[in-house]
Design an enzyme around this catalytic site. Sequence first.
Site, short mmCIF file in Angstrom:
data_model
loop_
_atom_site.label_atom_id
_atom_site.label_comp_id
_atom_site.label_asym_id
_atom_site.label_seq_id
_atom_site.Cartn_x
_atom_site.Cartn_y
_atom_site.Cartn_z
N PHE A 124 0.87 -1.18 0.00
CA PHE A 124 0.00 0.00 0.00
C PHE A 124 0.91 1.23 0.00
O PHE A 124 1.75 1.37 0.88
CB PHE A 124 -0.85 -0.05 1.28
CG PHE A 124 -1.95 0.95 1.35
CD1 PHE A 124 -3.02 0.88 0.48
CD2 PHE A 124 -1.95 1.95 2.31
CE1 PHE A 124 -4.08 1.78 0.56
CE2 PHE A 124 -2.98 2.86 2.40
CZ PHE A 124 -4.05 2.78 1.52
N ASP A 195 2.13 -4.98 8.76
CA ASP A 195 0.88 -4.23 8.62
C ASP A 195 -0.26 -5.25 8.45
O ASP A 195 -0.28 -6.03 7.49
CB ASP A 195 0.97 -3.30 7.40
CG ASP A 195 -0.23 -2.36 7.32
OD1 ASP A 195 -1.34 -2.75 7.75
OD2 ASP A 195 -0.06 -1.24 6.82
N TYR A 220 -11.14 -0.28 10.51
CA TYR A 220 -12.40 0.01 9.78
C TYR A 220 -12.62 -0.96 8.62
O TYR A 220 -13.59 -0.83 7.90
CB TYR A 220 -12.44 1.46 9.28
CG TYR A 220 -11.22 1.94 8.51
CD1 TYR A 220 -11.03 1.58 7.19
CD2 TYR A 220 -10.28 2.75 9.11
CE1 TYR A 220 -9.92 2.01 6.48
CE2 TYR A 220 -9.16 3.20 8.42
CZ TYR A 220 -8.98 2.83 7.10
OH TYR A 220 -7.88 3.25 6.42
N LYS A 221 -11.72 -1.92 8.43
CA LYS A 221 -11.89 -2.89 7.35
C LYS A 221 -12.68 -4.09 7.92
O LYS A 221 -13.84 -3.97 8.24
CB LYS A 221 -10.54 -3.23 6.76
CG LYS A 221 -9.94 -2.00 6.02
CD LYS A 221 -8.52 -2.14 5.59
CE LYS A 221 -8.08 -0.87 4.86
NZ LYS A 221 -6.65 -0.78 4.65
N ARG A 369 -11.25 -5.18 -7.37
CA ARG A 369 -10.99 -5.84 -6.10
C ARG A 369 -12.30 -6.17 -5.42
O ARG A 369 -13.16 -5.31 -5.26
CB ARG A 369 -10.17 -4.87 -5.25
CG ARG A 369 -9.39 -5.50 -4.13
CD ARG A 369 -8.50 -4.47 -3.49
NE ARG A 369 -9.28 -3.39 -2.88
CZ ARG A 369 -8.88 -2.70 -1.81
NH1 ARG A 369 -7.72 -2.98 -1.24
NH2 ARG A 369 -9.62 -1.74 -1.30
#
Length: 410
Positions: A124, A195, A220-221, A369
């Site tokens: 990321f 991560d 929040y995922k 995705r």
Amino acid sequence: MTRDELAARDAADPLGPCRASFRLPDGLIYLDGNSLGALSDGAARRVEKALHAEWGRDLIGSWNTHGWIDLPQRVGDAIGRLIGAEPGQVVCTDSTTVNLYRLLHAALALRTDRSVVVVEADNFPADNYIVQGIRDVFGGAVTLRAVPSTSLVDGLDEDVAVLVASHVNYRSGRLQDMAAITQRAHAVGALTVWDLAHSAGVVPVRLDAAGADLAVGCSYKYLSGGPGAPAFLYVGRELQDKIRPVLQGWMGHAAPFAFEAEYRPADGIRRHLCGTPPVLSMSALEGALEIFDRVSLEAIRAKSAALTQTFLELVEDRAASFGFELQTPRNPSDRGSQIALRHPQGYAIVRALIDREVVGDFRAPDVLRFGFAPLYLRFVDVWDAVDRLVDVMRSEAWAAPAYQQRAAVT
Ligand SMILES: *Cc1c(COP(=O)(O)O)cnc(C)c1O
């Protein structure tokens, strides 16, 4: 495979009842729980309480009476249960990006005789921006070595201070062997910062067992903590006393309410706190975590593998002629809970799907995705999503001019 067979799988699914605890709009097929998890009853109720009974009624006394002051550690320990960390090693605070800065800085301070930071070239980008920022601040004392996520260990040697990598790659969904890579890093004397943005809450993470040093992650995922929910950081017990935080905030002071003139770090994980915690959003996250007390991560992982496999097989069966290229490892044990497909018209296809109530997302340059959150997705949702994908391709609905224009958030 038929839709009826998948409906039968839903009926037998031990996680099936969890869906009722989430507030999803009727008819929506939400394949973006890997980017923003859905709202749960637990989160909504907990925020209501924090708003009315705590802030609204008890005001400042809530720091003591409702335990606001311990919220970062309480939530940290609840997350710790999901990532294989014994209590006292995880704290909830700030954003993933900020936490990465903190822990990378700490790792470099523990390896001052070394200069190389190994990064995952296709990580990321924000993670690598942080490493670049640290390099710029350290002015020559730190250099970057970017290696592909398929061969992280090839970047390791005795010059390496720290390896920074995602447990699950945000775009391809590739899952790394955390224990093996950590062991290889330790063998050359390097530290690791993992991560967990795309593994916390959906892949059983075993930080303590892997001997991991440091980790950050997002809530929040798959944890469904809500938009902008505060992130977390992990510092393994052995390193805790050795790290002096780069951000010396009063909430991480040994005695915040003594208002001493000089900073003294708190014992344990609390020293990594900086400023006042965002109580409302952290309360939402605390409520969101309740559902994880009722289900096992092994059941979540098993359903995740079955959902992604079903999607993969249906796409290959029914959409083979439309030029999609699989970017995710084919073996379920080598991937997280998402499937990435490459297609030159990826953005327009994602937009056309959203208009057909199938929400996935697009990652530049050409990746569609699809994330599969096992707590609220059904097998029939997978069938219906692929059905609409086939329809978008067959009808060339994606070619409409409206789908060619990029929105600010993809
Ligand atoms: C989602 C994600 C982040 C998010 O960072 P924020 O600070 O919350 O914006 C960081 N790293 C990775 C790998 C991610 O997937």
